[in-house]
Design a protein around this motif. Structure first.
Motif, PDB file in Angstrom:
ATOM      1  N   UNK A  48       0.805  -1.223   0.000  1.00  0.00           N
ATOM      2  CA  UNK A  48       0.000   0.000   0.000  1.00  0.00           C
ATOM      3  C   UNK A  48       0.837   1.273   0.000  1.00  0.00           C
ATOM      4  N   UNK A  49       2.128   1.170   0.284  1.00  0.00           N
ATOM      5  CA  UNK A  49       2.985   2.355   0.342  1.00  0.00           C
ATOM      6  C   UNK A  49       4.030   2.415  -0.758  1.00  0.00           C
ATOM      7  N   UNK A  50       4.131   1.374  -1.583  1.00  0.00           N
ATOM      8  CA  UNK A  50       5.168   1.337  -2.618  1.00  0.00           C
ATOM      9  C   UNK A  50       4.594   0.797  -3.927  1.00  0.00           C
ATOM     10  N   UNK A  51       4.897   1.508  -5.001  1.00  0.00           N
ATOM     11  CA  UNK A  51       4.545   1.047  -6.346  1.00  0.00           C
ATOM     12  C   UNK A  51       5.780   1.214  -7.219  1.00  0.00           C
ATOM     13  N   UNK A  52       5.908   0.343  -8.208  1.00  0.00           N
ATOM     14  CA  UNK A  52       7.090   0.390  -9.070  1.00  0.00           C
ATOM     15  C   UNK A  52       6.671   0.373 -10.533  1.00  0.00           C
ATOM     16  N   UNK A  53       7.606   0.785 -11.379  1.00  0.00           N
ATOM     17  CA  UNK A  53       7.412   0.719 -12.821  1.00  0.00           C
ATOM     18  C   UNK A  53       8.105  -0.538 -13.303  1.00  0.00           C
ATOM     19  N   UNK A  54       7.373  -1.363 -14.041  1.00  0.00           N
ATOM     20  CA  UNK A  54       7.863  -2.676 -14.430  1.00  0.00           C
ATOM     21  C   UNK A  54       7.577  -2.909 -15.910  1.00  0.00           C
ATOM     22  N   UNK A 113      17.609  -0.012 -11.294  1.00  0.00           N
ATOM     23  CA  UNK A 113      16.458  -0.765 -11.791  1.00  0.00           C
ATOM     24  C   UNK A 113      16.424  -0.859 -13.309  1.00  0.00           C
ATOM     25  N   UNK A 114      17.196  -0.004 -13.997  1.00  0.00           N
ATOM     26  CA  UNK A 114      17.250  -0.009 -15.461  1.00  0.00           C
ATOM     27  C   UNK A 114      18.725  -0.033 -15.863  1.00  0.00           C
ATOM     28  N   UNK A 115      19.368  -1.220 -15.802  1.00  0.00           N
ATOM     29  CA  UNK A 115      20.810  -1.288 -16.044  1.00  0.00           C
ATOM     30  C   UNK A 115      21.260  -0.834 -17.425  1.00  0.00           C
ATOM     31  N   UNK A 116      20.398  -0.914 -18.420  1.00  0.00           N
ATOM     32  CA  UNK A 116      20.796  -0.521 -19.777  1.00  0.00           C
ATOM     33  C   UNK A 116      20.455   0.941 -20.081  1.00  0.00           C
ATOM     34  N   UNK A 117      20.129   1.725 -19.055  1.00  0.00           N
ATOM     35  CA  UNK A 117      19.852   3.150 -19.261  1.00  0.00           C
ATOM     36  C   UNK A 117      21.109   3.836 -19.791  1.00  0.00           C
ATOM     37  N   UNK A 118      20.947   4.818 -20.672  1.00  0.00           N
ATOM     38  CA  UNK A 118      22.137   5.505 -21.197  1.00  0.00           C
ATOM     39  C   UNK A 118      22.881   6.224 -20.071  1.00  0.00           C
ATOM     40  N   UNK A 119      24.189   6.237 -20.185  1.00  0.00           N
ATOM     41  CA  UNK A 119      25.024   6.912 -19.195  1.00  0.00           C
ATOM     42  C   UNK A 119      25.015   8.417 -19.455  1.00  0.00           C
ATOM     43  N   UNK A 120      25.250   9.215 -18.436  1.00  0.00           N
ATOM     44  CA  UNK A 120      25.321  10.661 -18.660  1.00  0.00           C
ATOM     45  C   UNK A 120      26.389  10.994 -19.708  1.00  0.00           C
ATOM     46  N   UNK A 132      12.861  -2.416 -17.216  1.00  0.00           N
ATOM     47  CA  UNK A 132      12.549  -1.775 -15.944  1.00  0.00           C
ATOM     48  C   UNK A 132      12.252  -2.871 -14.932  1.00  0.00           C
ATOM     49  N   UNK A 133      13.162  -3.064 -14.000  1.00  0.00           N
ATOM     50  CA  UNK A 133      13.037  -4.110 -12.989  1.00  0.00           C
ATOM     51  C   UNK A 133      12.603  -3.487 -11.668  1.00  0.00           C
TER      52      UNK A 133
END
Length: 180
Positions: A48-54, A113-120, A132-133
């Protein structure tokens, strides 16, 4: 001396009592595209207090300097989906400029949670699938003075040279700290 000490104590007490916020994903609304981006994302309620993007999002083309990105932010103070455009100053910039100047502020909260996200600074961003894990929003990404209520974020990008574009919309809630 006692007056200075009392003034410092009051100042510290005022700073220490700053109300922080809690944030939680509410809904992933849509992902519109004409061949650039495919999304299979949903908000997963953990408790009830946490939601995630999956799920996953797939960039089918490389995103470089020809892509211009912008973001509109809307706020519903009562949380009843009656949104007002929030006067947040987010300039329209190229994807490369965004990754060089702004992305490093958010990257540490996303990469776990998103290891393949582009690096800065990585540009162009090669075509890839982003998994998205269970991405959970971290309140430290936002100002502690952000107004409570329901927020809608609409992210757009378009290619200056072609008609390729996409739009992503998601909503999240901001609660006062200690709400749950």
């Amino acid at each position: 001396m006692a007056v200075k000490t009392a003034a410092c104590f009051l100042l510290l007490a005022a700073v220490a009592s700053v109300e922080l916020i809690q944030v939680m994903f509410d809904q992933f609304k849509h992902c519109k595209s004409n061949g650039i981006l495919n999304c299979n994302l949903r908000v997963h309620k953990i408790n009830r207090t946490v939601a995630s993007l999956y799920g996953n999002a797939t960039f089918r083309v490389d995103l470089g300097d020809s892509f211009v990105t912008s973001c509109d932010v809307f706020h519903s103070p009562l949380g009843n989906n009656q949104y007002n455009l929030y006067p947040l100053k987010i300039p329209q910039v190229s994807v490369c400029t965004y990754l060089e100047k702004y992305w490093e502020d958010y990257y540490p909260y996303i990469v776990g949670a998103v290891p393949s996200a582009p690096k800065p600074g990585e540009c162009p961003v090669s075509a890839r699938e982003l998994h998205f894990n269970e991405l959970i929003m971290d309140a430290r990404m936002f100002s502690p003075y952000m107004p409570t209520g329901l927020w809608k974020l609409v992210w757009r990008a378009s290619d200056k040279n072609t008609d390729k574009r996409f739009e992503v919309e998601l909503t999240f809630r901001v609660y006062p700290d200690g709400h749950f």
